[in-house]
Scaffold this active site. Sequence first.
Site, PDB file in Angstrom:
ATOM      1  N   CYS A   1     -27.372  46.997  -7.917  1.00 29.90           N
ATOM      2  CA  CYS A   1     -26.371  45.949  -8.109  1.00 29.90           C
ATOM      3  C   CYS A   1     -25.132  46.175  -7.264  1.00 29.90           C
ATOM      4  O   CYS A   1     -24.357  45.276  -7.032  1.00 29.90           O
ATOM      5  CB  CYS A   1     -25.972  45.874  -9.568  1.00 29.90           C
ATOM      6  SG  CYS A   1     -27.368  46.088 -10.648  1.00 29.90           S
TER       7      CYS A   1
ATOM      8  N   SER B   1     -35.700  46.055 -20.944  1.00 33.54           N
ATOM      9  CA  SER B   1     -36.134  45.111 -19.920  1.00 33.54           C
ATOM     10  C   SER B   1     -37.489  45.512 -19.360  1.00 33.54           C
ATOM     11  O   SER B   1     -37.698  46.665 -18.961  1.00 33.54           O
ATOM     12  CB  SER B   1     -35.093  45.075 -18.795  1.00 33.54           C
ATOM     13  OG  SER B   1     -35.512  44.200 -17.785  1.00 33.54           O
ATOM     14  N   ALA B   2     -38.438  44.549 -19.317  1.00 30.63           N
ATOM     15  CA  ALA B   2     -39.831  44.869 -19.003  1.00 30.63           C
ATOM     16  C   ALA B   2     -40.047  45.393 -17.590  1.00 30.63           C
ATOM     17  O   ALA B   2     -40.921  46.229 -17.358  1.00 30.63           O
ATOM     18  CB  ALA B   2     -40.709  43.622 -19.228  1.00 30.63           C
ATOM     19  N   HIS B   3     -39.263  44.899 -16.614  1.00 32.98           N
ATOM     20  CA  HIS B   3     -39.569  45.289 -15.229  1.00 32.98           C
ATOM     21  C   HIS B   3     -39.162  46.722 -14.904  1.00 32.98           C
ATOM     22  O   HIS B   3     -39.388  47.195 -13.799  1.00 32.98           O
ATOM     23  CB  HIS B   3     -38.960  44.293 -14.228  1.00 32.98           C
ATOM     24  CG  HIS B   3     -37.478  44.391 -14.032  1.00 32.98           C
ATOM     25  ND1 HIS B   3     -36.940  44.990 -12.921  1.00 32.98           N
ATOM     26  CD2 HIS B   3     -36.431  43.976 -14.778  1.00 32.98           C
ATOM     27  CE1 HIS B   3     -35.609  44.922 -12.994  1.00 32.98           C
ATOM     28  NE2 HIS B   3     -35.283  44.304 -14.110  1.00 32.98           N
TER      29      HIS B   3
ATOM     30  N   GLN C   1     -33.046  51.872 -19.029  1.00 34.39           N
ATOM     31  CA  GLN C   1     -33.693  52.936 -18.248  1.00 34.39           C
ATOM     32  C   GLN C   1     -34.526  53.866 -19.121  1.00 34.39           C
ATOM     33  O   GLN C   1     -35.398  54.565 -18.615  1.00 34.39           O
ATOM     34  CB  GLN C   1     -32.652  53.768 -17.498  1.00 34.39           C
ATOM     35  CG  GLN C   1     -32.022  53.069 -16.318  1.00 34.39           C
ATOM     36  CD  GLN C   1     -32.988  52.791 -15.179  1.00 34.39           C
ATOM     37  OE1 GLN C   1     -33.956  53.520 -14.965  1.00 34.39           O
ATOM     38  NE2 GLN C   1     -32.745  51.721 -14.460  1.00 34.39           N
TER      39      GLN C   1
ATOM     40  N   GLY D   1     -32.595  42.740 -19.308  1.00 31.65           N
ATOM     41  CA  GLY D   1     -31.580  43.699 -19.733  1.00 31.65           C
ATOM     42  C   GLY D   1     -30.175  43.125 -19.711  1.00 31.65           C
ATOM     43  O   GLY D   1     -29.391  43.324 -20.647  1.00 31.65           O
TER      44      GLY D   1
HETATM   45  C1  LIG Z   1     -31.708  47.284 -14.643  1.00 28.87           C
HETATM   46  C2  LIG Z   1     -30.704  47.567 -15.683  1.00 28.87           C
HETATM   47  C3  LIG Z   1     -30.073  46.520 -16.382  1.00 28.87           C
HETATM   48  C4  LIG Z   1     -30.330  45.076 -16.058  1.00 28.87           C
HETATM   49  O1  LIG Z   1     -31.610  44.666 -16.463  1.00 28.87           O
HETATM   50  P1  LIG Z   1     -32.206  43.297 -15.878  1.00 28.87           P
HETATM   51  O2  LIG Z   1     -33.467  43.103 -16.629  1.00 28.87           O
HETATM   52  O3  LIG Z   1     -32.439  43.542 -14.426  1.00 28.87           O
HETATM   53  O4  LIG Z   1     -31.209  42.237 -16.135  1.00 28.87           O
HETATM   54  C5  LIG Z   1     -29.172  46.848 -17.370  1.00 28.87           C
HETATM   55  N1  LIG Z   1     -28.887  48.123 -17.668  1.00 28.87           N
HETATM   56  C6  LIG Z   1     -29.471  49.159 -17.031  1.00 28.87           C
HETATM   57  C7  LIG Z   1     -29.139  50.544 -17.425  1.00 28.87           C
HETATM   58  C8  LIG Z   1     -30.387  48.916 -16.005  1.00 28.87           C
HETATM   59  O5  LIG Z   1     -30.947  49.936 -15.373  1.00 28.87           O
END
Ligand SMILES: *Cc1c(COP(=O)(O)O)cnc(C)c1O
Length: 397
Positions: free
Chosen positions: A326, A200-202, A180, A72
């Site tokens: 974060c 983002s996959a996780h 999200q 992400g």
């Molecule tokens: C977790 C998150 C990110 C960052 O994604 P990563 O894959 O961890 O770098 C960015 N934006 C939002 C809204 C997130 O929740």
Amino acid sequence: MEKRIYLDNAATTALNPEVFEAMKPYFLENYSNPNSVYTFAQQSKKAVEEARETIASLIGAKPNEIYFTAGGSESDNWAIKGCADAFSAKGKHMITTKIEHHAVLHTCQYLEKKGFEVTYLDVDENGLVSLEELENAIRQDTVLISIMFANNEIGTIEPIREIGEIAKKHGVLFHTDAVQAFCHVPMRMDELNIDLLSASAHKFYGPKGVGFLYLRNGVKLGAYIHGGAQERARRAGTSNVPGIVGMAKAAELAVQHMEENSRKIAAVRDHLIERVLAEIPYTRLNGHRELRLPNNANFCFRFIEGESLLIMLDQKGICASSGSACTSGSLDPSHVLLAIGLPHEIAHGSLRLTLSEETTMEEADQVADSLKGIVERLRSMSPLYEDFVKKQSETEK
Ligand SMILES: *Cc1c(COP(=O)(O)O)cnc(C)c1O
């Protein structure tokens, strides 16, 4: 130690075992570099391109509009810096909101140092942007609107369709951080005026370190990582084949079961919210009551420090967060809670609980019970709370 209850799924999710099984062959059996010419490599190349097709079809996009990234944060950086780079001849103004993830906010701040001007839109008490304020903020030199699909702290879902229409009407590109929201709420690129989208996959039971940027055909961004010709020469680097395969599998499963899972998770979440609000006084729910991610509950408990709450929950095996993963470790209250108008002392007492498909009613009850006891204990040690109670009983006399 009791059994662990994991309620921090906005920070990351558990890998689905089915996803792991889909990835495994690309670690152990076919480790080939998909860009090599021999037959052995054809299979991993095919796997990557099939993953691209899967993801594209799930969101009504074309395969050549999907660019694989390392997650992400990278997708957000690429979208925003890429537009700044490619379109600075048109202008140097961007619009975003005060409640974005730091991957967006810090990127915008970086661009401000490079001579860009950024408008940070306010949100209302529920975390929603005003469409009128957005439209008023658009100028001749605006090159990008970047507004998140759903907020990672309070779960509020923004009016993405309407924002897209405004962007289109004024000929401004629209990026959304959907990290999200993707795989948690429905979205179709052929129905929404989104030009760039980060995922983002996780965050949807896939592996960490892999994501994608959707880039609408016709939006001509330059290369973000220079080197090889991977990702149509825009994002160099040997493809993360198992990660990409895992992300596509996770997305497929999530979209397939989205409706039933959402309903199930929201029911457990609503039960938790109802109990907490009914049984713990001086508590508020943050974020929009209906326009909200199905798995998100975010509270403020008055007279409580969020950090103490987290430590005591941890002692009971409950994994939670005070806001965003974060910002943990920092003593500043969440920028999102300040943006919805909460005073510092209340924003400090925040707790984010984000559920998964696996969260049960029993776990929700256990968490509500624990919270009740912990909040009582912390308040009993708080001089502020003591004063407050004293004043209350005086006014009642
Ligand atoms: C977790 C998150 C990110 C960052 O994604 P990563 O894959 O961890 O770098 C960015 N934006 C939002 C809204 C997130 O929740």
